[in-house]
Design an enzyme around this catalytic site. Structure first.
Site, short mmCIF file in Angstrom:
data_model
loop_
_atom_site.label_atom_id
_atom_site.label_comp_id
_atom_site.label_asym_id
_atom_site.label_seq_id
_atom_site.Cartn_x
_atom_site.Cartn_y
_atom_site.Cartn_z
N CYS A 83 -40.83 5.14 19.69
CA CYS A 83 -42.19 4.69 19.97
C CYS A 83 -43.01 5.90 20.44
O CYS A 83 -42.63 6.55 21.40
CB CYS A 83 -42.16 3.68 21.12
N VAL A 84 -44.08 6.19 19.77
CA VAL A 84 -44.84 7.37 20.18
C VAL A 84 -46.03 6.96 21.06
O VAL A 84 -46.62 5.93 20.86
CB VAL A 84 -45.35 8.16 18.95
#
Lengths: 136, 110, 101
Positions: B109-110
């Protein structure tokens, strides 16, 4: 779409805690799983130590990531090839490894083992069968 | 950043994820949810509890599609689908629910 | 005038532990730490090389054994598991320390 699926093999040859390679490989596998490719993992040489049971890192102050291998089935990573000669040389047998299962959605969620013990010659065939090989 | 819960201060990183996972309590989960503007229902708690159990067992927060598949299996497809999960957690079921559950941001997840 | 040798690399990945054993004198202690503790397990291809150096005291660091899932019962005969305090005692009771990096 089927044509776009490539065979990816992640090769693990390092013990889990002495270097960062093993943990990095596992993180790349988890992230890469989003790309819906045909992913396999190979464990040979000291890499077989990553899968051993009963790891307890409390006293060395690093995270024990061995339980995460058991989550790989949820990411559709269900082929973990482990080289028998590497186990033998290290005094290990299949019983010294964690039980790692995956649930087959197409077979009424039957639990199936992810670990496949292969000979060195069979491991060479696994390598030769890939489109992409990523080494750690 | 930090949260105040029952007179205690709990530290977080710059995105609001708590830094010491062992400091989590359901009360803290409720405080984080409030800060996120999420009204916690039984379904919200079911997702949060699932995430905590998953982390406990596997030492990672699951990716969002893994979460949805698992919720579908345990709570049925009315809850375990993309649309409903985003209704519960508008900023992303994995990202926002993990924050409320006191877990690190999911891998990837960025 | 004994030396404490420490080895921290897996003996299956490089030659440090074997070279250390070949250079250690009778009365010295070889302490396996970090990935070198894999060499302390019984049943490996290295067991003979380890047993051949009977004049050398062999030890392995307990926290590193536990991290790698190596139970005390699996240790080669004659290898002593030591904790962090035991590591300090070994350092104090030997005349010098040599790290085989």
């Amino acid at each position: 779409m089927e044509d776009d699926v490539k065979k990816f093999l992640y090769v693990n040859r390092k013990a889990p805690y002495g270097t960062i390679y093993a943990l990095e490989a596992l993180e790349v596998v988890l992230i890469g799983a989003a790309f819906d490719q045909d992913v396999s993992l190979a464990f040979l040489d000291d890499g077989v130590f990553q899968l051993t049971k009963s790891q307890d890192t409390k006293e060395i102050g690093v995270k024990n990531f061995s339980p995460t291998f058991r989550a790989l089935g949820d990411y559709e990573v269900t082929k973990l090839y482990v080289e028998k000669e590497s186990l033998d040389e290290r005094g290990l047998t299949a019983d010294d490894l964690q039980e790692i299962m995956w649930e087959d959605e197409d077979d009424d969620w039957a639990e199936k083992p992810s670990i496949r013990i292969v000979s060195r010659a069979e491991m060479a065939d696994v390598f030769a069968d890939q489109d992409v090989i990523l080494s750690f | 950043m930090s949260y105040d819960v029952n007179g205690q201060t709990v530290e977080t990183d710059e995105e609001g994820y708590i830094t010491n996972l062992s400091e989590w309590t359901p009360d803290l989960g409720a405080v984080i949810a409030k800060a996120e503007d999420v009204d916690m229902t039984d379904e919200h708690w079911a997702v949060v509890n699932f995430l905590r159990d998953y982390y406990e067992e596997y030492q990672i927060a699951p990716a969002v599609r893994v979460l949805i598949k698992a919720i579908k299996k345990s709570l049925g497809k009315e809850v375990g689908n993309n649309k409903y999960m985003y209704e519960l957690f508008p900023y992303g079921p994995a990202k926002q629910a993990c924050k409320i559950a006191g877990l690190p941001k999911p891998t990837g997840c960025v | 005038m004994a030396t404490l040798h420490t080895v921290n690399k897996s003996p299956f990945a490089n030659q440090s532990l074997l070279s250390c054993l070949a250079h250690a004198k009778d009365g010295d202690t070889v302490l396996m730490i970090e990935d070198a503790v894999y060499g302390a397990a019984s049943g490996t291809g290295l067991a003979d090389a380890m047993a051949a150096r009977s004049g050398v005291n062999l030890a392995a660091l307990g926290p590193d054994l536990a991290a790698r899932g190596i139970a005390t019962e699996r240790l080669l005969a004659g290898i002593k598991a030591v904790d962090y305090a035991g590591f300090v005692e070994l350092a104090a009771s030997h005349d010098r320390a040599q790290a085989w990096l």
